[in-house]
Design an enzyme around this catalytic site. Sequence first.
Site, PDB file in Angstrom:
ATOM      1  N   TYR A  30       3.934  10.853   4.117  1.00 42.71           N
ATOM      2  CA  TYR A  30       2.974   9.699   3.966  1.00 42.71           C
ATOM      3  C   TYR A  30       1.859  10.026   4.813  1.00 42.71           C
ATOM      4  CZ  TYR A  30       6.595   7.111   1.823  1.00 42.71           C
ATOM      5  OH  TYR A  30       7.907   6.801   1.174  1.00 42.71           O
ATOM      6  N   GLY A  31       0.606  10.244   4.203  1.00 41.08           N
ATOM      7  CA  GLY A  31      -0.654  10.673   5.002  1.00 41.08           C
ATOM      8  C   GLY A  31      -0.484  12.117   5.779  1.00 41.08           C
TER       9      GLY A  31
END
Length: 307
Positions: free
Chosen positions: A55-56
């Site tokens: 995530y990111g």
Amino acid sequence: MPQLPGTDLTVSDLCLGGNVFGWTADEPTSFALLDRFVDAVPSTQSPFVDTAEMYGHGVSEQILGRWMAERGMRDRVVVATKASPGEKEHPLSAPEIRDAAERSLRNLQVDTIDLYYAHYDDETTPLEETLTAFDELVRSGKVRHIAASNYSAKRLTEALETSERLGVAGYVALQPHYNLMERPAYEAELADVVAEHGLGSMPYFGLARGFLTGKYRAGETIDSPRAKGASQYVGEKGDRVLAALSEVADAHGVTGAAVALRWLADQPTVTAPIASGRSVDQLADLLPMLDLVLTDDQSQRLTAASA
């Protein structure tokens, strides 16, 4: 109080999805989301937060880590993260699992990850190697419990049997795709494996990519990164489900989203559904599910509408 089976973790009825941290929610907003969530969770439960190394590219974990450090919240929050595939050739090989865990520990600024998932199955790596590597993390104290995400019923069964045969730590939970609009894949096979082996289940996309909030309807354009995914549910079944949600929500004075998450949390084998909001207002719409009690008739109405 939801107890994650096979563990000493007493978690909240809702698991806050950290996928938005650093994506659709900047760091100050992410801190505000976490503050609001923790305030809403009963003191008898531990706020449950889910993230992943992908995530990111680690940003979600880093934001969660900074929030826990600044608020002094590590001991209260149950943290789940995942060893993700990214650009790795063999994502669940022993070296990749070890490296991923070390990165997540640094990002989260913690000594131990409460629940560590294999984010996606990796059929290029023998299950024996994967599970032995996870077991080493548990034995070293870097991970408390391990779990699987996006596994088929067949592969989940094989993994559980393999860990038992090897005498190593086994998966205690599954993170599947399951909600009112997506029932067959989980209910037809995976639910039986989860029940038979006494696992917990934390469904993702609990709101069907936002469709179950009721804002995605035929002919309407919504400015959201999830609009395309949610639009696949527009149609006769979607209308039926939204109508049932609206009816039940009106009876309780809550949102349809809160009702959808409560229905999911009440399903056999489900420990806590995962959902997120990109603003405090969006999150506030979900939080009533924490103490919402559906009648049998209401639950059956939703089940029938989503069949």
